[in-house]
Design a protein around this motif. Structure first.
Motif: not given
Length: 360
Positions: A238-245, A303-305
């Protein structure tokens, strides 16, 4: 004075960030609380920032900003006392390049929704606060967090997995625990050097056709203590995704085997535990990307973006004129990257460092 329209705030568990400014404002910057007492190397931080700034390559923007970090109110030895604050002066703007998009929103840009929300107060020049340039102050905070984590034995390395339809080697192709990710060339980071020429050819094909191309960035984080993170809203994912977006070009993210895990049986997807010869707990596979229940399990976090193609392209496109309310054609002028993916690699490392700092 930067108005509230040009500020974005991240309220983490331990760290709070405020990003301010706009692409063609006099400066952009970051304020951070939660780093009090931490030390960092200023030269090493600038070296990290230099990886994100435009390069003298055919596919990079010709807006060659120096991205020199100016730290405000800090001791010379690089120790953070209280709130950290730093700015980058914008020195190479060409606002005249954007006169033809004042009332003709660029496809896939934030122009239309921003004008609808903010009206004529929206600074459209260079994309304003929606510009990828705003990832520079994110890299200041992330670069410091990365140094702090390195002192704790936590390594964060990102690299190019694919450019357009050209795919290279990724974390599924190597032993992430033993692979030396620090050996990757930082200028054009790929796991296998033979992948570079193929990816460069894909970029050049897009550039020569007045087009752009996106790609996928992978990230491997090693050394995160078991149990770091929380469940549900404060999970590492959740934390990584929040910052990634928060990175404007990111359109997707997946951890471990990602969407491929949906096609596996439980007997294949489950990462079986075992003790290694040192008595440490490991898993035989890493389909779950080093995370169980939102917390680190001691294996590399992977992970990958997905990074979308640069929306500013030289090809003529269909759009609208908001003033005359008619359908029109638009050809975007100015200096733009035909592929922003290589420059986004340190940005992904930066947001990862902020996330892991917030989780451990």
């Amino acid at each position: 004075m930067v108005n509230d329209v040009q500020r974005s705030v991240y309220n983490g568990r331990k760290i709070k960030l405020e990003i301010f400014g706009a692409s063609h404002a006099p400066e952009i910057g970051v304020k951070a609380s939660g780093l009090d007492g931490q030390t960092y190397d200023k030269a090493k931080l600038q070296e990290f920032m230099d990886r994100r700034k435009p390069k003298n390559t055919a596919f990079s923007t010709k807006r060659l900003e120096g991205d020199k970090v100016i730290v405000l109110g800090q001791a010379e030895e690089g120790k953070i006392c209280g709130e950290f604050s730093a700015v980058i002066r914008n020195l190479e703007q060409r606002s005249k390049d954007y006169k033809n998009v004042v009332k003709t929103p660029r496809p896939a840009h934030a122009d239309y929704v921003a004008w609808t929300k903010y009206g004529d107060t929206f600074d459209y020049r260079g994309g304003g606060k929606f510009s990828g340039r705003m990832t520079a102050p994110m890299c200041i905070a992330g670069g410091i967090c990365k140094q702090i984590l390195e002192k704790k034995g936590i390594e964060i390395n990102a690299y190019l997995y694919s450019i357009g339809n050209t795919q290279g080697k990724g974390y599924k192709d190597v032993d992430c625990q033993s692979f030396d990710f620090n050996s990757i060339d930082k200028e054009f980071p790929v796991l296998c050097s033979t992948d570079k020429d193929k990816m460069m050819a894909e970029i050049e094909d897009a550039r020569s056709n007045c087009d752009s191309v996106g790609g996928v960035i992978e990230c491997v984080i090693k050394g995160v203590p078991v149990g770091s993170g929380e469940y549900m809203f404060d999970s590492i994912e959740s934390v990584i995704s929040n910052l990634a977006f928060a990175v404007p070009a990111v359109k997707g993210i997946e951890f471990g085997s990602g969407f491929d895990i949906s096609r596996m049986r439980g007997s294949e997807a489950n990462d079986s535990f075992y003790y290694d010869d040192k008595g440490s707990v490991k898993t035989k596979t890493n389909h779950n990307g080093g995370i169980n229940g939102g917390m680190a399990n001691g294996m590399p976090i992977t992970f990958r973006v997905a990074i979308k193609p640069t929306p500013s392209i030289g090809k003529e496109q269909d759009t609208i004129n908001l003033e005359s309310k008619t359908n029109v054609k638009l050809k975007i002028e100015g200096r733009h990257d035909s592929c922003i993916v290589p420059r986004a690699v340190p940005v992904i490392e930066a947001i990862s460092a902020i996330a892991i700092f917030d989780c451990i």
